[in-house]
Design a protein around this motif. Structure first.
Motif, short mmCIF file in Angstrom:
data_model
loop_
_atom_site.label_atom_id
_atom_site.label_comp_id
_atom_site.label_asym_id
_atom_site.label_seq_id
_atom_site.Cartn_x
_atom_site.Cartn_y
_atom_site.Cartn_z
N ASP A 183 -1.68 -3.42 1.89
CA ASP A 183 -0.61 -2.96 2.78
C ASP A 183 0.12 -1.81 2.07
OD1 ASP A 183 1.59 -2.44 4.31
OD2 ASP A 183 2.27 -4.52 4.48
N PRO A 184 -0.16 -0.56 2.46
CA PRO A 184 0.41 0.57 1.73
C PRO A 184 1.89 0.80 1.98
CG PRO A 184 -0.80 1.34 3.64
CD PRO A 184 -1.00 -0.15 3.58
N THR A 185 2.49 0.03 2.87
CA THR A 185 3.92 0.19 3.09
C THR A 185 4.74 -0.52 2.01
OG1 THR A 185 4.17 -1.79 4.49
CG2 THR A 185 3.51 0.28 5.57
N ARG A 186 4.10 -1.34 1.20
CA ARG A 186 4.79 -2.03 0.10
C ARG A 186 4.96 -1.07 -1.07
NH1 ARG A 186 6.97 -6.78 2.22
NH2 ARG A 186 5.71 -7.12 4.11
N GLU A 187 5.91 -1.38 -1.93
CA GLU A 187 6.21 -0.49 -3.05
C GLU A 187 5.57 -0.91 -4.36
OE1 GLU A 187 7.66 2.44 -2.79
OE2 GLU A 187 7.73 2.05 -0.63
N ASP A 188 5.22 -2.19 -4.47
CA ASP A 188 4.75 -2.72 -5.74
C ASP A 188 3.50 -3.55 -5.50
OD1 ASP A 188 4.33 -4.06 -8.15
OD2 ASP A 188 6.42 -4.66 -8.41
N PRO A 189 2.41 -3.32 -6.25
CA PRO A 189 1.19 -4.11 -6.02
C PRO A 189 1.38 -5.59 -6.32
CG PRO A 189 0.98 -2.79 -8.02
CD PRO A 189 2.22 -2.32 -7.31
N ALA A 190 2.40 -5.94 -7.11
CA ALA A 190 2.67 -7.34 -7.42
C ALA A 190 3.45 -8.04 -6.30
CB ALA A 190 3.42 -7.47 -8.74
N PRO A 193 -7.99 -4.37 -7.71
CA PRO A 193 -7.01 -4.27 -6.62
C PRO A 193 -5.75 -3.47 -6.91
CG PRO A 193 -7.97 -6.43 -6.60
CD PRO A 193 -8.50 -5.75 -7.83
N PHE A 194 -5.18 -3.58 -8.11
CA PHE A 194 -3.96 -2.80 -8.38
C PHE A 194 -4.27 -1.30 -8.34
CE2 PHE A 194 -0.49 -5.63 -10.38
CZ PHE A 194 -0.83 -6.69 -9.56
N TYR A 195 -5.48 -0.94 -8.73
CA TYR A 195 -5.90 0.47 -8.60
C TYR A 195 -6.11 0.82 -7.14
CZ TYR A 195 -8.54 4.80 -9.10
OH TYR A 195 -8.96 6.10 -9.01
N HIS A 196 -6.66 -0.09 -6.36
CA HIS A 196 -6.83 0.17 -4.92
C HIS A 196 -5.48 0.42 -4.24
CE1 HIS A 196 -10.83 -2.26 -5.11
NE2 HIS A 196 -11.03 -0.98 -5.35
N PHE A 197 -4.46 -0.30 -4.71
CA PHE A 197 -3.11 -0.08 -4.16
C PHE A 197 -2.68 1.36 -4.42
CE2 PHE A 197 1.53 -0.17 -4.44
CZ PHE A 197 1.88 -0.84 -3.28
N ALA A 198 -2.90 1.84 -5.65
CA ALA A 198 -2.56 3.23 -5.98
C ALA A 198 -3.39 4.20 -5.16
CB ALA A 198 -2.75 3.47 -7.47
N LEU A 199 -4.66 3.87 -4.92
CA LEU A 199 -5.51 4.74 -4.10
C LEU A 199 -5.02 4.82 -2.66
CD1 LEU A 199 -9.18 3.88 -5.18
CD2 LEU A 199 -7.94 6.02 -5.59
#
Length: 363
Positions: A172-179, A141-147
């Motif tokens: 939600d790609p509007t967030r800045e941090d996957p955490a 998932p953290f990689y999916h956030f970067a994708l």
């Protein structure tokens, strides 16, 4: 350990489908993706696959040395074909996964790989998450956030991986941090290719149902699907994860069906489980991007397009490589592990707080 912010990272993945090893290079600082590099694949031979499969469900105390050696040797053969690598992420082969019991077991020794390859290897990615109360999966998932950032997504998107087991990540790609607690939700959806591949191998001597062609000629057995839908896993809150054989009863239930009907039923079960999973997401995504071997199964894809209330596309529609996303993910996670950055969060694995992980083996 890494020279500079960016690294040329090599990731590998040998999944629950047991077909072989994927390898992929990305350039990343563990936060952003800067570029994609070379990829390669090495199938397990029938003999290699048989040995590894015979060790499924075994733990560290059992004799798994033979399986581990095969996994290491196949990885090394593949990884030695890449040049200029700064760090590698070695997932190993999951033999057993029981996060609320004995833990999680990915066989293969990252230290041996580092010594042969001559550069650092990050490995044992899941154990620290489990030790801190997490499921140890899924870890992409953290990689999916970067994708999602890479493809320029502006609205929530779901990455659906259909490997041996299915898993999804709502982003939600509007967030800045996957955490960020509102950035991600991820979990295993249910069985995907593993039951179908097992059936075609056992009955037909074929590795898989190419393009879902046999399934397309069958009729799904509704009684089997009704029992499948009552499995307690679907009532559990997300995040949650599965072992490859957690739905062994499904394979037994199609045992008396003809080949086409059995495969049609197993394909419909994948669709049912993904639909149930999507209902757990914070909101309906703009689209579902499908990776893994299941995206080639036209019967599954047609079922998803009909059942889900949003667009369903293979990840290639977003300019990505659906065969290599998981290998790329472990390249990304290797850099994060080397920098001590979180690999998981309460919303992805159920861990108590965002936590890093992985062991770093030096050459």
């Amino acid at each position: 350990m890494l020279q500079g912010d960016r690294a040329l990272a090599l990731g590998t993945m040998s999944g629950t489908s047991l077909d072989g090893v994927d390898a992929a290079v990305i350039e990343t600082d563990g936060v952003q993706i800067y570029d994609f590099g070379a990829t390669a694949y090495r199938a397990y031979s029938a003999a290699e696959q048989a040995v590894v499969k015979a060790h499924l469900g075994r733990w560290h105390s059992d004799d798994v040395a033979g399986a581990a050696r095969i996994v290491e040797d196949v990885h090394l053969e593949l990884m030695q074909s890449f040049q200029g690598i700064d760090i590698a992420g070695f997932h190993g082969q999951t033999l057993a996964h029981d996060p609320r019991g004995r833990g999680t077991h990915q066989c293969g020794d990252g230290q041996r790989l580092a010594q042969v390859l001559g550069y650092p290897v990050a490995w044992d990615f899941r154990s620290n998450d489990v030790a801190h109360g997490g499921q140890g999966a899924p870890l992409a998932p953290f990689y999916h956030f970067a994708l999602a950032k890479w493809i320029g997504a502006l609205a929530p998107v779901v990455f659906l991986n259909l490997g041996g087991v299915g898993n999804l990540t709502w982003v939600d790609p509007t967030r800045e941090d996957p955490a960020d607690p509102k950035a991600l939700l991820a979990f295993d959806t249910g069985p995907a290719n593993a039951p179908m591949n097992d059936l075609t191998m056992q009955r037909l001597g074929e590795a898989f149902d190419k393009d879902g062609t046999r399934a397309s000629h069958g009729i799904a057995e509704e009684n089997v699907l009704a029992r499948f839908g009552m499995h307690p896993y679907f009532a559990q809150a997300a995040p949650k994860s599965l072992d490859r054989d957690a739905f062994g009863g499904l394979s037994a239930d199609v045992g008396n069906l003809g080949d086409a009907d059995a495969l049609a039923t197993l394909a419909a079960a994948v669709v049912l489980s993904v639909k149930a999973g999507l209902a757990l997401c914070p909101e309906i995504p703009a689209r579902v991007l499908v990776s893994g071997g299941g995206r080639h199964n036209k019967t599954i894809m047609a079922g998803l397009m009909q059942a889900l209330p949003c667009a369903v596309q293979p990840v290639e529609a977003a300019g990505l490589d659906g065969d290599m996303l998981e290998a790329q993910a472990f390249a990304f996670l290797a850099v994060r592990a080397a920098k001590g950055l979180p690999l998981s969060s309460p919303e992805t694995t159920g861990v108590r707080a965002p936590v890093s992980g992985g062991k770093i083996a030096a050459p």
